[in-house]
Design a protein around this motif. Structure first.
Motif, PDB file in Angstrom:
ATOM      1  N   ILE B 259       0.822  -1.215   0.000  1.00 34.62           N
ATOM      2  CA  ILE B 259       0.000   0.000   0.000  1.00 34.62           C
ATOM      3  C   ILE B 259       0.859   1.269   0.000  1.00 34.62           C
ATOM      4  CG2 ILE B 259      -0.331   0.405   2.492  1.00 34.62           C
ATOM      5  CD1 ILE B 259      -3.107   0.452  -0.173  1.00 34.62           C
ATOM      6  N   THR B 260       2.097   1.156   0.480  1.00 38.83           N
ATOM      7  CA  THR B 260       2.962   2.341   0.555  1.00 38.83           C
ATOM      8  C   THR B 260       3.167   3.018  -0.810  1.00 38.83           C
ATOM      9  OG1 THR B 260       4.045   1.490   2.517  1.00 38.83           O
ATOM     10  CG2 THR B 260       5.218   3.211   1.320  1.00 38.83           C
ATOM     11  N   PRO B 261       3.425   2.254  -1.892  1.00 41.27           N
ATOM     12  CA  PRO B 261       3.568   2.920  -3.193  1.00 41.27           C
ATOM     13  C   PRO B 261       2.307   3.669  -3.613  1.00 41.27           C
ATOM     14  CG  PRO B 261       4.382   0.674  -3.294  1.00 41.27           C
ATOM     15  CD  PRO B 261       3.709   0.818  -1.981  1.00 41.27           C
ATOM     16  N   VAL B 262       1.143   3.102  -3.269  1.00 44.63           N
ATOM     17  CA  VAL B 262      -0.122   3.755  -3.612  1.00 44.63           C
ATOM     18  C   VAL B 262      -0.238   5.086  -2.882  1.00 44.63           C
ATOM     19  CG1 VAL B 262      -2.641   3.561  -3.507  1.00 44.63           C
ATOM     20  CG2 VAL B 262      -1.250   1.541  -4.037  1.00 44.63           C
ATOM     21  N   VAL B 263       0.110   5.061  -1.593  1.00 44.34           N
ATOM     22  CA  VAL B 263       0.030   6.286  -0.790  1.00 44.34           C
ATOM     23  C   VAL B 263       1.066   7.297  -1.278  1.00 44.34           C
ATOM     24  CG1 VAL B 263       0.347   7.225   1.541  1.00 44.34           C
ATOM     25  CG2 VAL B 263      -0.910   5.089   1.217  1.00 44.34           C
ATOM     26  N   ALA B 264       2.266   6.789  -1.596  1.00 44.26           N
ATOM     27  CA  ALA B 264       3.344   7.680  -2.038  1.00 44.26           C
ATOM     28  C   ALA B 264       2.985   8.361  -3.354  1.00 44.26           C
ATOM     29  CB  ALA B 264       4.640   6.883  -2.194  1.00 44.26           C
ATOM     30  N   ALA B 265       2.169   7.684  -4.169  1.00 46.79           N
ATOM     31  CA  ALA B 265       1.759   8.263  -5.447  1.00 46.79           C
ATOM     32  C   ALA B 265       0.805   9.434  -5.241  1.00 46.79           C
ATOM     33  CB  ALA B 265       1.113   7.200  -6.334  1.00 46.79           C
ATOM     34  N   GLY B 266       0.273   9.541  -4.042  1.00 45.49           N
ATOM     35  CA  GLY B 266      -0.595  10.669  -3.713  1.00 45.49           C
ATOM     36  C   GLY B 266      -2.008  10.468  -4.204  1.00 45.49           C
ATOM     37  N   GLY B 267      -2.825  11.491  -4.101  1.00 42.81           N
ATOM     38  CA  GLY B 267      -4.211  11.389  -4.532  1.00 42.81           C
ATOM     39  C   GLY B 267      -5.163  11.857  -3.453  1.00 42.81           C
ATOM     40  N   GLY B 268      -4.621  12.105  -2.265  1.00 42.95           N
ATOM     41  CA  GLY B 268      -5.487  12.509  -1.156  1.00 42.95           C
ATOM     42  C   GLY B 268      -5.498  14.015  -0.947  1.00 42.95           C
ATOM     43  N   GLY B 269      -4.867  14.722  -1.843  1.00 47.46           N
ATOM     44  CA  GLY B 269      -4.855  16.172  -1.701  1.00 47.46           C
ATOM     45  C   GLY B 269      -3.765  16.644  -0.752  1.00 47.46           C
ATOM     46  N   THR B 270      -3.805  17.904  -0.422  1.00 44.71           N
ATOM     47  CA  THR B 270      -2.778  18.494   0.440  1.00 44.71           C
ATOM     48  C   THR B 270      -3.370  18.842   1.807  1.00 44.71           C
ATOM     49  OG1 THR B 270      -3.346  20.620  -0.510  1.00 44.71           O
ATOM     50  CG2 THR B 270      -1.461  19.482  -1.474  1.00 44.71           C
ATOM     51  N   GLY B 271      -2.492  19.231   2.727  1.00 42.91           N
ATOM     52  CA  GLY B 271      -2.962  19.652   4.043  1.00 42.91           C
ATOM     53  C   GLY B 271      -3.488  18.488   4.860  1.00 42.91           C
ATOM     54  N   TRP B 272      -4.308  18.788   5.866  1.00 42.96           N
ATOM     55  CA  TRP B 272      -4.764  17.727   6.764  1.00 42.96           C
ATOM     56  C   TRP B 272      -5.637  16.683   6.074  1.00 42.96           C
ATOM     57  CZ3 TRP B 272      -9.878  16.866   7.655  1.00 42.96           C
ATOM     58  CH2 TRP B 272     -10.771  17.919   7.422  1.00 42.96           C
ATOM     59  N   PRO B 273      -6.435  17.004   5.068  1.00 49.37           N
ATOM     60  CA  PRO B 273      -7.189  15.917   4.402  1.00 49.37           C
ATOM     61  C   PRO B 273      -6.253  14.918   3.723  1.00 49.37           C
ATOM     62  CG  PRO B 273      -8.121  18.061   3.839  1.00 49.37           C
ATOM     63  CD  PRO B 273      -6.797  18.327   4.488  1.00 49.37           C
ATOM     64  N   GLY B 274      -5.162  15.430   3.185  1.00 51.82           N
ATOM     65  CA  GLY B 274      -4.194  14.540   2.539  1.00 51.82           C
ATOM     66  C   GLY B 274      -3.530  13.625   3.551  1.00 51.82           C
ATOM     67  N   LEU B 275      -3.190  14.185   4.715  1.00 49.47           N
ATOM     68  CA  LEU B 275      -2.585  13.375   5.780  1.00 49.47           C
ATOM     69  C   LEU B 275      -3.567  12.320   6.284  1.00 49.47           C
ATOM     70  CD1 LEU B 275      -0.626  16.015   7.905  1.00 49.47           C
ATOM     71  CD2 LEU B 275       0.324  14.167   6.497  1.00 49.47           C
TER      72      LEU B 275
END
Lengths: 97, 341
Positions: B259-275
């Protein structure tokens, strides 16, 4: 740490051993080894608690709390009181393996 | 014939009229029908239907001196035995294990002392053969007390090898080598279990994916399938190479790894929602993989009951909390994103 399998319910009474070697034949993990005059508990941590040695020890030198090492069955047993995953055959005769 | 009936309907198990069940015929050759049956069994089709009729079988042309082998009333067990005895004359005694293999049936007691003694009587084995030895698969030992069998039937149990494929070498050498007595779990044995593992988990995974897609989150459907594939396909394949002893820990590590590569690829936006999105993914999906890995304990020939119990008490609460916390975090992140859109 991270090794839950160091624990075992296998108990071996060396003084009771009559050195018939039945346990050496039935154990699928070479938990016992032939020693001078009696068998030795060589690798208790490899024991999967199948119970074959205890069932076949004529001197009652071995005891083990045998049962399935299957998380699915144990979790279901905790929830429903019936310790089966259905894999090894349940009361309805269903099975997967 | 009922389970408790003797050959003449008597419930004592003795045979007063000397009638015996006639021996059936078996061959060592496996046909395409057998292979289709094996494939179906491996895929989990008709799970209780892969039965062999209990009783005594003649393999090739056995004489009263020919060896006797016991097997389970399960096609994969019986077929492994008979195919490994190609070119040899033998008697095969099939116990009524209701379509369950030797190892599992021995654990349940159906491949057991009582059933073996009963089958020896029903087949009038003592009248068929001149010797008093019966060769049993070693993995039947949890259910069979050799001493009790001898006392009750007069037949001496000889423990054969773990694998039927070793029988020719066992018979030729007259004994089992230490390697024949050890159970192993090679890649091939692990891979053949994957379809049944998938069949157990896939309905839930597909249902969850369908819900995710319905709400417009194909990416979540993808991570559902990724975590389930890690637990049911990658985990069995990689089992001997994973670093920890505990299955749950290895499942968590494997879950993080995929799952780490998926998370590293991003997609959750920036700021606290991304975290929140990243944290939710890193908590929820490894927990799913870890749970599937923990469930694989029942398929391996290694794990002890007390060890699995300890694993459950150590980790079940942790992975349940990870899954719940991760799902909540993901939901919050997605709600926020939905609100922004």
């Amino acid at each position: 740490m991270f090794d839950s399998y160091r624990t075992t319910t296998l108990r071996y009474d060396r003084d009771a051993c009559i050195f018939c070697r039945a346990c050496l034949q039935v154990c699928p993990h070479a938990v016992f080894a032939a020693g001078p005059g009696h068998v030795q508990l060589a690798a208790a941590e490899r024991c999967m608690e199948c119970g074959a040695c205890a069932v076949n020890c004529p001197a009652n030198a071995i005891s083990v709390d045998s049962g399935v090492g299957c998380a699915n069955a144990l979790i279901r047993g905790a929830v429903t009181g019936k310790e089966t995953c259905g894999c090894c055959g349940d009361d309805e005769g269903n099975s997967c393996c | 014939m009922g389970l408790d009936e003797g050959c003449c309907g008597s419930t004592t198990g003795t045979c007063a009229c000397r009638q015996r069940e006639p021996a059936m015929t078996a061959t060592a050759d496996l046909t395409w029908r057998d292979y289709i049956d094996h494939l179906a069994a491996r895929l989990g089709f008709d799970r209780s239907g892969h039965r062999v009729r209990p009783g005594l079988y003649r393999l090739n042309n056995p004489s009263p001196e020919s060896p006797v082998f016991a097997s389970a009333g399960y096609t994969l067990s019986f077929d492994a035995l008979r195919s490994s005895l190609a070119g040899r004359d033998a008697w095969l005694l099939v116990l009524d294990t209701m379509g369950i293999n030797v190892w599992c049936a021995a654990g349940k007691g159906t491949f057991g002392t009582d059933e073996l003694v009963r089958r020896i009587r029903l087949a009038d084995l003592a009248g068929q053969v001149s010797h008093r030895t019966i060769i049993l698969p070693q993995l039947g030992a949890p259910g069979v007390s050799a001493r009790s069998v001898a006392q009750q039937s007069g037949f001496h149990v000889r423990w054969g090898p773990v694998r039927a494929a070793d029988l020719p070498a066992f018979l030729d050498a007259g004994e089992a080598s230490p390697a024949m007595r050890r159970v192993t779990f090679p890649l091939r044995d692990r891979i053949v279990l994957i379809p049944v593992e998938l069949a157990h988990a896939l309905p839930y995974a597909l249902a969850a994916s369908a819900v995710a897609i319905f709400f417009g989150h194909a990416d979540i459907a993808g991570t559902v399938l990724l975590s389930v594939a890690a637990g049911t396909v990658l985990f069995p394949v990689l089992l001997p190479y994973l670093p920890a002893k505990d299955y749950t820990v290895n499942g968590l590590l494997l879950g993080f790894a995929v799952i780490t590569p998926v998370v590293a690829a991003g997609g959750g936006g920036t700021g606290w929602p991304g975290l929140l999105w990243a944290g939710g993914n890193l908590l929820l999906w490894p927990a799913i993989t870890a749970f599937l890995a923990l469930n694989f304990t029942g398929c391996t020939p290694f794990t002890s009951r007390s060890g699995v119990k300890l694993e459950i008490s150590r980790y079940m609460r942790i992975i349940a909390a990870m899954a719940a916390g991760g799902a909540a975090a993901l939901a919050l992140a997605l709600l926020h994103a939905g609100g922004m859109a």
